[in-house]
Scaffold this active site. Structure first.
Site, mmCIF file in Angstrom:
data_model
loop_
_atom_site.group_PDB
_atom_site.id
_atom_site.type_symbol
_atom_site.label_atom_id
_atom_site.label_comp_id
_atom_site.label_asym_id
_atom_site.label_seq_id
_atom_site.Cartn_x
_atom_site.Cartn_y
_atom_site.Cartn_z
ATOM 1 N N ARG A 178 50.820 -82.253 -19.796
ATOM 2 C CA ARG A 178 49.463 -81.709 -19.845
ATOM 3 C C ARG A 178 49.397 -80.324 -19.196
ATOM 4 O O ARG A 178 48.605 -79.471 -19.615
ATOM 5 C CB ARG A 178 48.487 -82.680 -19.162
ATOM 6 C CG ARG A 178 48.189 -83.907 -20.003
ATOM 7 C CD ARG A 178 47.394 -84.953 -19.246
ATOM 8 N NE ARG A 178 46.155 -84.446 -18.691
ATOM 9 C CZ ARG A 178 45.020 -84.289 -19.362
ATOM 10 N NH1 ARG A 178 44.975 -84.585 -20.658
ATOM 11 N NH2 ARG A 178 43.937 -83.836 -18.766
ATOM 12 N N CYS A 194 33.344 -87.614 -16.629
ATOM 13 C CA CYS A 194 32.754 -87.933 -17.936
ATOM 14 C C CYS A 194 32.594 -89.443 -18.060
ATOM 15 O O CYS A 194 32.911 -90.039 -19.083
ATOM 16 C CB CYS A 194 33.596 -87.370 -19.079
ATOM 17 S SG CYS A 194 35.307 -87.968 -19.127
ATOM 18 N N PRO A 250 42.834 -80.096 -20.384
ATOM 19 C CA PRO A 250 43.664 -79.193 -21.182
ATOM 20 C C PRO A 250 43.342 -77.710 -21.035
ATOM 21 O O PRO A 250 44.044 -76.879 -21.596
ATOM 22 C CB PRO A 250 43.399 -79.651 -22.612
ATOM 23 C CG PRO A 250 41.988 -80.166 -22.566
ATOM 24 C CD PRO A 250 41.835 -80.813 -21.215
#
Length: 474
Positions: free
Chosen positions: A165, A258, A139
């Site tokens: 997005r 992540c 984002p």
């Protein structure tokens, strides 16, 4: 009976004396196969990893240095802030302070960002004067971090493949006052065809299985599966292939995820290096609590893992890659966007001279009535889906110019000829769309709180008409 059998199987995985009811509820939402993989991966550290799910989730933000000085922010904000060791301007805060509800947030004074997620942009280490690409940018937290480090100079490319997005990314670039960003909406492979050897530095924060966020986003665990890990790894390799094409000789690339899955981390980097002998791993220094990559050898030691049981943050992985060649070497020649001359923009020039201080001169681009100040070195935009080709200055209408919200957020109060300082109550009224009472000369005013820009107002007859965008109003 099924629930009891499931509980027994889970208790077989964990040490019962360490398994509290709260922790069992937390772990009950995680796939059993994921937990078995983590036990094999971590060995003796597994119980500490499990215990991290019982720890309070930490909250963090990163101060935007484009808005002023860190010292002033700390003094004015009044939050309980504690520095994040690996991120310049990064701070932990108390959850009940709710900085997302403060007017400073709408002014772009900080970006609320997970602490571990601040590491990749720090390791990329962009400096003013470079061309930098954030290839998987939405984002926008890492793009904002890169933009602040670049101090508005030259070009920051920010790309996102998914249109919704990409729009969120563009909005966050605007809020953070980044003037030199080119926001794009393309597949990486398409950009690679357009921009071979174009960027000095590239960040690839790749889409992944998200295992490192299970503790923070429980819904992420619902999509987990071995097939998803393999799919992510294949896509990551494709993205890295495109990134490699766009990086100049001598340039640096940071790859990050992540997730904990070795297939998407050490595995993806290892596979890339086998195919690309022109790349090598740079040994990345580690802050206290950070760990090397999983595996033996120098390559694993050069990578960085952030584990939630070792640091105050979620799970993350990164690796720094160097492309052989002369540092700051010239890339391939690219045709630049010509833009239009300021001589063709009388309405803008009249507004600039009356309401702005120095700056905002350069090359301009018009899309219909919309006017942009384009970054230095911006490529020709034909054939590109550009959501934001630089700084949106405003709208040229018949015999007048109406300034944009992006222009306001790129300014500090001293950059405007007229400004109106308000307090928190007044700022909240302004952000909700209310008019303000004011005295002064007629015209456009930059509305500010504590020296931070919020947007535009237009004063006439003692009433400050509100020009805060209706779609952003609270």
């Amino acid at each position: 009976a099924r629930k009891e059998n499931k509980r027994r199987r889970r208790r077989h995985l964990f040490s019962p004396d360490r398994l509290t009811e709260k922790l069992e509820r937390e772990l009950g939402m995680l796939p059993e196969q994921f937990l078995r993989r983590m036990e094999n991966l971590l060995g003796s550290e597994y119980q500490d990893f499990l215990a991290s799910y019982e720890k309070p989730k930490v909250s963090s933000l990163r101060f935007n240095s484009l808005k002023g000085t860190e010292e002033d922010f700390i003094e004015k904000a009044g939050f309980s802030l504690h520095p994040i060791p690996w991120a310049a301007g990064g701070y932990y805060y108390k959850e009940d302070e709710r900085p997302g509800k403060h007017p400073y947030h709408e002014a772009g004074v900080y970006y609320i960002q997970e602490a571990s997620a601040m590491a990749p942009a720090e390791y990329l280490s962009p400096v003013p004067g470079e061309r930098v690409l954030d290839l998987c940018a939405a984002p926008g937290g890492k793009s904002a971090q890169l933009g602040a480090a670049m101090k508005g100079e030259v070009l920051l490319g920010c790309n996102e493949t998914h249109p919704p997005r990409a729009r969120i990314l563009s909005g966050n670039i605007e809020r953070m006052g980044i003037a030199n960003a080119l926001v794009l909406n393309h597949e990486p492979s398409y950009l690679a065809e357009r921009f071979p050897a174009f960027f000095d530095k590239v960040l690839v924060d790749a889409p992944c299985s998200g295992e490192g966020m299970f503790r923070k986003k429980e819904e992420a665990a619902l999509e987990w599966g071995l097939s998803n890990i393999q799919m992510c790894a294949r896509r990551q390799e494709d993205i890295l292939e495109s990134a490699a094409v766009m990086l100049k000789p001598g340039g640096r690339m940071v790859y990050s995820t992540c997730t904990f899955a070795p297939e998407e981390n050490e595995g993806t980097v290892g596979s890339f290096l086998k195919k690309h002998p022109e790349f090598s791993l740079e040994k990345a220094g580690r802050f206290q609590g950070m760990a090397p990559g999983i595996g033996c050898g120098e390559n694993a030691k050069a990578m960085v893992r952030l584990w939630p049981h070792k640091i105050a943050g979620e799970g993350h992985f990164l690796a720094c890659l160097k492309k052989e060649g002369a540092a700051n070497g010239k890339g391939k020649a690219h045709r630049e966007e010509k833009g239009v001359s300021s001589k063709e923009l009388k309405e803008w020039e009249d507004f600039r001279k009356q309401y702005l201080r120095d700056g905002f001169q350069g090359r301009y681009l018009k899309f219909g009535e919309q006017l942009y100040l384009i970054p230095e070195g911006i490529p020709a935009l034909e054939g590109l889906k550009a959501l934001r080709p630089g700084l949106h200055l405003g709208t040229i209408k018949k015999k007048r110019f109406e300034p944009s919200h992006a222009l306001a957020l790129s300014l500090r109060p001293e950059g405007a000829a007229l400004s109106f300082q308000t307090d928190r109550r007044g700022a909240e009224a302004y952000l909700s769309g209310q008019t303000l009472q004011a005295e002064g000369e007629k015209g456009w005013y930059l509305i500010t709180i504590d020296g931070y820009s919020l947007g535009w107002g237009k004063l006439s007859g003692g009433i400050m008409k509100n020009h805060y965008p209706s779609g952003l109003r609270k």
